[in-house]
Every structure is written in C-alpha cells, then in structure tokens.
Design a protein around this motif. Structure first.
Motif, PDB file in Angstrom:
ATOM      1  N   VAL A   5       0.851  -1.191   0.000  1.00  0.00           N
ATOM      2  CA  VAL A   5       0.000   0.000   0.000  1.00  0.00           C
ATOM      3  C   VAL A   5       0.884   1.238   0.000  1.00  0.00           C
ATOM      4  CG1 VAL A   5      -1.774   1.299   1.217  1.00  0.00           C
ATOM      5  CG2 VAL A   5      -1.844  -1.204   1.203  1.00  0.00           C
ATOM      6  N   GLU A   6       0.734   2.038  -1.043  1.00  0.00           N
ATOM      7  CA  GLU A   6       1.550   3.242  -1.221  1.00  0.00           C
ATOM      8  C   GLU A   6       0.780   4.473  -0.751  1.00  0.00           C
ATOM      9  OE1 GLU A   6       2.957   1.327  -5.435  1.00  0.00           O
ATOM     10  OE2 GLU A   6       0.999   2.118  -4.908  1.00  0.00           O
ATOM     11  N   SER A   7       1.528   5.489  -0.397  1.00  0.00           N
ATOM     12  CA  SER A   7       0.939   6.783  -0.049  1.00  0.00           C
ATOM     13  C   SER A   7       1.979   7.868  -0.273  1.00  0.00           C
ATOM     14  CB  SER A   7       0.470   6.795   1.406  1.00  0.00           C
ATOM     15  OG  SER A   7       1.547   6.582   2.284  1.00  0.00           O
ATOM     16  N   GLY A   8       1.504   9.114  -0.351  1.00  0.00           N
ATOM     17  CA  GLY A   8       2.426  10.232  -0.403  1.00  0.00           C
ATOM     18  C   GLY A   8       2.525  10.949  -1.735  1.00  0.00           C
ATOM     19  N   GLY A   9       1.845  10.476  -2.762  1.00  0.00           N
ATOM     20  CA  GLY A   9       1.908  11.163  -4.043  1.00  0.00           C
ATOM     21  C   GLY A   9       1.111  12.456  -4.014  1.00  0.00           C
ATOM     22  N   GLY A  10       1.201  13.213  -5.112  1.00  0.00           N
ATOM     23  CA  GLY A  10       0.443  14.453  -5.179  1.00  0.00           C
ATOM     24  C   GLY A  10       1.008  15.401  -6.208  1.00  0.00           C
ATOM     25  N   LEU A  11       0.552  16.645  -6.127  1.00  0.00           N
ATOM     26  CA  LEU A  11       0.978  17.711  -7.034  1.00  0.00           C
ATOM     27  C   LEU A  11       1.991  18.594  -6.308  1.00  0.00           C
ATOM     28  CD1 LEU A  11       0.681  19.430  -9.623  1.00  0.00           C
ATOM     29  CD2 LEU A  11      -1.244  20.580  -8.484  1.00  0.00           C
ATOM     30  N   VAL A  12       3.101  18.868  -6.958  1.00  0.00           N
ATOM     31  CA  VAL A  12       4.141  19.700  -6.358  1.00  0.00           C
ATOM     32  C   VAL A  12       4.754  20.569  -7.444  1.00  0.00           C
ATOM     33  CG1 VAL A  12       5.933  17.946  -6.676  1.00  0.00           C
ATOM     34  CG2 VAL A  12       6.177  19.643  -4.858  1.00  0.00           C
ATOM     35  N   GLY A  15      11.116  21.920  -8.215  1.00  0.00           N
ATOM     36  CA  GLY A  15      12.002  22.265  -7.115  1.00  0.00           C
ATOM     37  C   GLY A  15      11.508  21.814  -5.762  1.00  0.00           C
ATOM     38  N   GLY A  16      10.286  21.358  -5.700  1.00  0.00           N
ATOM     39  CA  GLY A  16       9.702  20.924  -4.441  1.00  0.00           C
ATOM     40  C   GLY A  16      10.077  19.509  -4.068  1.00  0.00           C
ATOM     41  N   SER A  17       9.485  19.043  -2.965  1.00  0.00           N
ATOM     42  CA  SER A  17       9.797  17.719  -2.430  1.00  0.00           C
ATOM     43  C   SER A  17       8.522  16.953  -2.129  1.00  0.00           C
ATOM     44  CB  SER A  17      10.611  17.850  -1.137  1.00  0.00           C
ATOM     45  OG  SER A  17      11.848  18.479  -1.368  1.00  0.00           O
ATOM     46  N   LEU A  18       8.637  15.641  -2.205  1.00  0.00           N
ATOM     47  CA  LEU A  18       7.590  14.726  -1.782  1.00  0.00           C
ATOM     48  C   LEU A  18       8.245  13.503  -1.159  1.00  0.00           C
ATOM     49  CD1 LEU A  18       4.997  14.569  -4.735  1.00  0.00           C
ATOM     50  CD2 LEU A  18       4.597  15.506  -2.455  1.00  0.00           C
ATOM     51  N   ARG A  19       7.510  12.838  -0.269  1.00  0.00           N
ATOM     52  CA  ARG A  19       7.980  11.598   0.320  1.00  0.00           C
ATOM     53  C   ARG A  19       6.923  10.521   0.099  1.00  0.00           C
ATOM     54  NH1 ARG A  19       8.548   9.547   6.480  1.00  0.00           N
ATOM     55  NH2 ARG A  19      10.523   8.410   6.318  1.00  0.00           N
ATOM     56  N   LEU A  20       7.317   9.470  -0.595  1.00  0.00           N
ATOM     57  CA  LEU A  20       6.439   8.332  -0.816  1.00  0.00           C
ATOM     58  C   LEU A  20       6.703   7.263   0.237  1.00  0.00           C
ATOM     59  CD1 LEU A  20       6.709   7.905  -4.696  1.00  0.00           C
ATOM     60  CD2 LEU A  20       5.199   9.411  -3.386  1.00  0.00           C
ATOM     61  N   SER A  21       5.642   6.571   0.621  1.00  0.00           N
ATOM     62  CA  SER A  21       5.759   5.450   1.551  1.00  0.00           C
ATOM     63  C   SER A  21       5.068   4.230   0.957  1.00  0.00           C
ATOM     64  CB  SER A  21       5.103   5.779   2.890  1.00  0.00           C
ATOM     65  OG  SER A  21       5.696   6.884   3.496  1.00  0.00           O
ATOM     66  N   CYS A  22       5.576   3.063   1.301  1.00  0.00           N
ATOM     67  CA  CYS A  22       4.956   1.809   0.860  1.00  0.00           C
ATOM     68  C   CYS A  22       5.092   0.793   1.983  1.00  0.00           C
ATOM     69  CB  CYS A  22       5.614   1.300  -0.407  1.00  0.00           C
ATOM     70  SG  CYS A  22       5.087  -0.356  -0.898  1.00  0.00           S
ATOM     71  N   ALA A  23       3.957   0.324   2.470  1.00  0.00           N
ATOM     72  CA  ALA A  23       3.947  -0.652   3.556  1.00  0.00           C
ATOM     73  C   ALA A  23       3.491  -2.005   3.031  1.00  0.00           C
ATOM     74  CB  ALA A  23       3.024  -0.190   4.673  1.00  0.00           C
ATOM     75  N   ALA A  24       4.246  -3.018   3.347  1.00  0.00           N
ATOM     76  CA  ALA A  24       3.912  -4.391   2.951  1.00  0.00           C
ATOM     77  C   ALA A  24       3.258  -5.113   4.122  1.00  0.00           C
ATOM     78  CB  ALA A  24       5.159  -5.140   2.516  1.00  0.00           C
ATOM     79  N   THR A 113       0.956   5.301  -7.195  1.00  0.00           N
ATOM     80  CA  THR A 113       0.565   6.613  -6.676  1.00  0.00           C
ATOM     81  C   THR A 113       1.077   7.679  -7.652  1.00  0.00           C
ATOM     82  OG1 THR A 113       0.603   8.072  -4.734  1.00  0.00           O
ATOM     83  CG2 THR A 113       2.628   6.855  -5.194  1.00  0.00           C
ATOM     84  N   GLN A 114       0.225   8.642  -7.957  1.00  0.00           N
ATOM     85  CA  GLN A 114       0.547   9.647  -8.966  1.00  0.00           C
ATOM     86  C   GLN A 114       1.396  10.766  -8.376  1.00  0.00           C
ATOM     87  OE1 GLN A 114      -0.066   9.611 -12.285  1.00  0.00           O
ATOM     88  NE2 GLN A 114       1.051  11.547 -12.486  1.00  0.00           N
ATOM     89  N   VAL A 115       2.458  11.097  -9.075  1.00  0.00           N
ATOM     90  CA  VAL A 115       3.286  12.255  -8.746  1.00  0.00           C
ATOM     91  C   VAL A 115       3.265  13.186  -9.946  1.00  0.00           C
ATOM     92  CG1 VAL A 115       5.613  13.078  -8.273  1.00  0.00           C
ATOM     93  CG2 VAL A 115       4.767  11.009  -7.137  1.00  0.00           C
ATOM     94  N   THR A 116       2.825  14.415  -9.725  1.00  0.00           N
ATOM     95  CA  THR A 116       2.768  15.410 -10.783  1.00  0.00           C
ATOM     96  C   THR A 116       3.583  16.619 -10.374  1.00  0.00           C
ATOM     97  OG1 THR A 116       0.552  14.676 -11.434  1.00  0.00           O
ATOM     98  CG2 THR A 116       1.268  16.843 -12.205  1.00  0.00           C
ATOM     99  N   VAL A 117       4.555  16.970 -11.217  1.00  0.00           N
ATOM    100  CA  VAL A 117       5.416  18.121 -10.949  1.00  0.00           C
ATOM    101  C   VAL A 117       5.094  19.185 -11.990  1.00  0.00           C
ATOM    102  CG1 VAL A 117       7.757  18.941 -10.607  1.00  0.00           C
ATOM    103  CG2 VAL A 117       7.184  16.547 -10.108  1.00  0.00           C
TER     104      VAL A 117
END
Length: 119
Positions: A5-12, A15-24, A113-117
């Motif tokens: 299960v992933e989390s942490g994606g989004g719109l940034v 030059g910005g930052s994001l942190r993705l997580s994945c729990a098994a 999880t979608q990451v949009t820059v």
C-alpha cells in the motif's frame, strides 16, 4: 498473499519535495528487496531506486532521491527532492518477498501513486 500500500503522491511545484511510503503486509517471512519504479503515460515502467543488499538508483534521480527502509515495519520510503516536470509519473512500489522458509521469492507490486510536478 502480500499487499503493498503506497501513499504520499500528489501535485508539487518544480524544485519541491515529496515523500512516498509503501507498507507491505500479509504472509511475509523476509523481504529481500524493496524499491520504486515509475511509469509516465505512453512509456515503459522504469526503475527509480531499489534497496536490497545494496542500493541502486536511476541516473536521472541520483543526488535528488533517497530510498530508505524500515525493516521492522516492512516499509520503504522514497524521499524526492528538487523535483522536475520530467519526474511526473505513476510511482509503483515493488517488493521481492519470501513468504516462508521453504518458498521461493515472489514479486509484488503496489497499486501506484501519482506524482505530478508542475507550476
């Protein structure tokens, strides 16, 4: 069976930052490798970073992305800094899991999880 299960994606912004997580979770005896791949529209799924005996990164993210694991939580993280528009993609968690002492390793994928820059 094993679920990722992933989390942490989004719109940034660039030059910005994001942190993705994945729990098994599920039937896990040992996780040999955990990592991240990404896929942009119309392109193949490519490796971003993996963590096993060693850690490997795609050349395009070296120096900007950092992969880490919390083995006690069966979780992998991807810290993404200095993001660029070309980092835009769906990011997929990957795990090579051994479910018992007698079973062979199996590959599992997260749902993405979608990451949009974008500015």
């Amino acid at each position: 069976q094993v679920q990722l299960v992933e989390s942490g994606g989004g719109l940034v912004q660039p030059g910005g930052s994001l942190r993705l997580s994945c729990a098994a979770s599920g039937r896990i005896f040992r996780i040999n490798i955990m990592g991240w791949f990404r896929q942009a529209p119309g392109k193949q799924r490519d490796l971003v970073a993996v963590s096993g005996v060693s850690t490997n990164y795609a050349d395009s993210v070296k120096g900007r992305f950092t992969i880490s694991r919390d083995n006690a939580k069966n979780t992998v993280y991807l810290q993404m800094n200095s993001l660029k528009p070309e980092d835009t993609a769906t990011y997929y968690c990957y795990a090579l899991v051994v479910s018992s002492q007698t079973s062979a390793p199996q590959v599992y994928w997260g749902q993405g999880t979608q990451v949009t820059v974008s500015a």
